[in-house]
Structure formats: C-alpha cells, structure tokens
Design a protein around this motif. Structure first.
Motif, PDB file in Angstrom:
ATOM      1  N   SER A 293       1.011  -1.217  -0.075  1.00 51.15           N
ATOM      2  CA  SER A 293      -0.149  -0.040   0.036  1.00 51.15           C
ATOM      3  C   SER A 293       0.810   1.334  -0.135  1.00 51.15           C
ATOM      4  O   SER A 293       2.022   1.318   0.752  1.00 51.15           O
ATOM      5  N   LYS A 294       0.553   2.255  -0.595  1.00 51.23           N
ATOM      6  CA  LYS A 294       1.147   3.644  -0.721  1.00 51.23           C
ATOM      7  C   LYS A 294       0.765   4.542   0.720  1.00 51.23           C
ATOM      8  O   LYS A 294       1.351   5.401   0.826  1.00 51.23           O
ATOM      9  N   LYS A 295      -0.224   3.979   1.118  1.00 54.32           N
ATOM     10  CA  LYS A 295      -1.007   5.053   2.353  1.00 54.32           C
ATOM     11  C   LYS A 295      -0.360   4.358   3.661  1.00 54.32           C
ATOM     12  O   LYS A 295      -0.540   3.057   3.972  1.00 54.32           O
ATOM     13  N   LEU A 296      -0.015   5.021   4.531  1.00 51.74           N
ATOM     14  CA  LEU A 296       0.641   4.812   5.807  1.00 51.74           C
ATOM     15  C   LEU A 296      -0.579   4.112   6.564  1.00 51.74           C
ATOM     16  O   LEU A 296      -0.041   2.980   7.420  1.00 51.74           O
ATOM     17  N   LYS A 297      -1.503   4.456   6.619  1.00 54.44           N
ATOM     18  CA  LYS A 297      -2.597   4.039   7.475  1.00 54.44           C
ATOM     19  C   LYS A 297      -2.987   2.667   7.171  1.00 54.44           C
ATOM     20  O   LYS A 297      -3.197   1.868   7.907  1.00 54.44           O
ATOM     21  N   ALA A 298      -3.075   2.390   5.671  1.00 56.34           N
ATOM     22  CA  ALA A 298      -3.421   1.011   5.440  1.00 56.34           C
ATOM     23  C   ALA A 298      -2.280  -0.033   5.840  1.00 56.34           C
ATOM     24  O   ALA A 298      -2.873  -1.112   6.142  1.00 56.34           O
ATOM     25  N   ILE A 299      -1.156   0.449   5.697  1.00 58.92           N
ATOM     26  CA  ILE A 299      -0.110  -0.423   6.215  1.00 58.92           C
ATOM     27  C   ILE A 299      -0.192  -0.852   7.772  1.00 58.92           C
ATOM     28  O   ILE A 299      -0.215  -1.815   8.064  1.00 58.92           O
ATOM     29  N   TYR A 300      -0.415   0.322   8.557  1.00 61.90           N
ATOM     30  CA  TYR A 300      -0.727   0.218   9.960  1.00 61.90           C
ATOM     31  C   TYR A 300      -1.879  -0.812  10.258  1.00 61.90           C
ATOM     32  O   TYR A 300      -1.906  -1.540  10.973  1.00 61.90           O
ATOM     33  N   ASP A 301      -3.131  -0.651   9.441  1.00 61.09           N
ATOM     34  CA  ASP A 301      -4.250  -1.519   9.770  1.00 61.09           C
ATOM     35  C   ASP A 301      -3.878  -3.007   9.228  1.00 61.09           C
ATOM     36  O   ASP A 301      -4.145  -3.957   9.916  1.00 61.09           O
ATOM     37  N   GLN A 302      -2.883  -3.284   8.213  1.00 62.05           N
ATOM     38  CA  GLN A 302      -2.598  -4.588   7.595  1.00 62.05           C
ATOM     39  C   GLN A 302      -1.602  -5.391   8.897  1.00 62.05           C
ATOM     40  O   GLN A 302      -1.873  -6.320   9.086  1.00 62.05           O
ATOM     41  N   ILE A 303      -0.904  -4.402   9.292  1.00 63.94           N
ATOM     42  CA  ILE A 303       0.019  -4.978  10.580  1.00 63.94           C
ATOM     43  C   ILE A 303      -0.920  -5.348  11.839  1.00 63.94           C
ATOM     44  O   ILE A 303      -0.504  -6.382  12.393  1.00 63.94           O
TER      45      ILE A 303
END
Length: 53
Positions: A4-14
């Motif tokens: 993902s290019k968006k930081l929030k989406a990466i945090y959600d995946q983690i």
C-alpha cells in the motif's frame, strides 16, 4: 501482508496480521498446558478460547 502507498493502510494490515497471529492461528509449539494446539494469547491467559474470523 500486502502493498500500500498509504501509511494508515499499512498500519491496518499490521494490526490485522498481528491479531490473527496471536488470537486465531494455532501454534504447534504452544502445547505446554495440554495436547491441544492453541493460540499464543490463549496460552498466556489473555483469552479462554481461540478466536475465529
């Protein structure tokens, strides 16, 4: 985990992956108390049963 290019989406995946890993996934190495496979959160006493998604 995905890309993902968006930081929030990466945090959600983690967050989703770590919740699944600790509360839902059975671990063969976590059979100290009984012969039944259980999740790490279950073995540490945080929850009484394994979660499902």
């Amino acid at each position: 985990m995905g890309f993902s290019k968006k930081l929030k989406a990466i945090y959600d995946q983690i967050s989703f992956y770590s919740t699944y890993f600790n509360f839902c996934r059975e671990h063969a190495g976590m059979m100290k108390k009984s012969a039944i496979k259980s999740a790490p959160a279950q073995e540490s006493g945080i929850v009484e049963y394994k979660w499902t998604l």
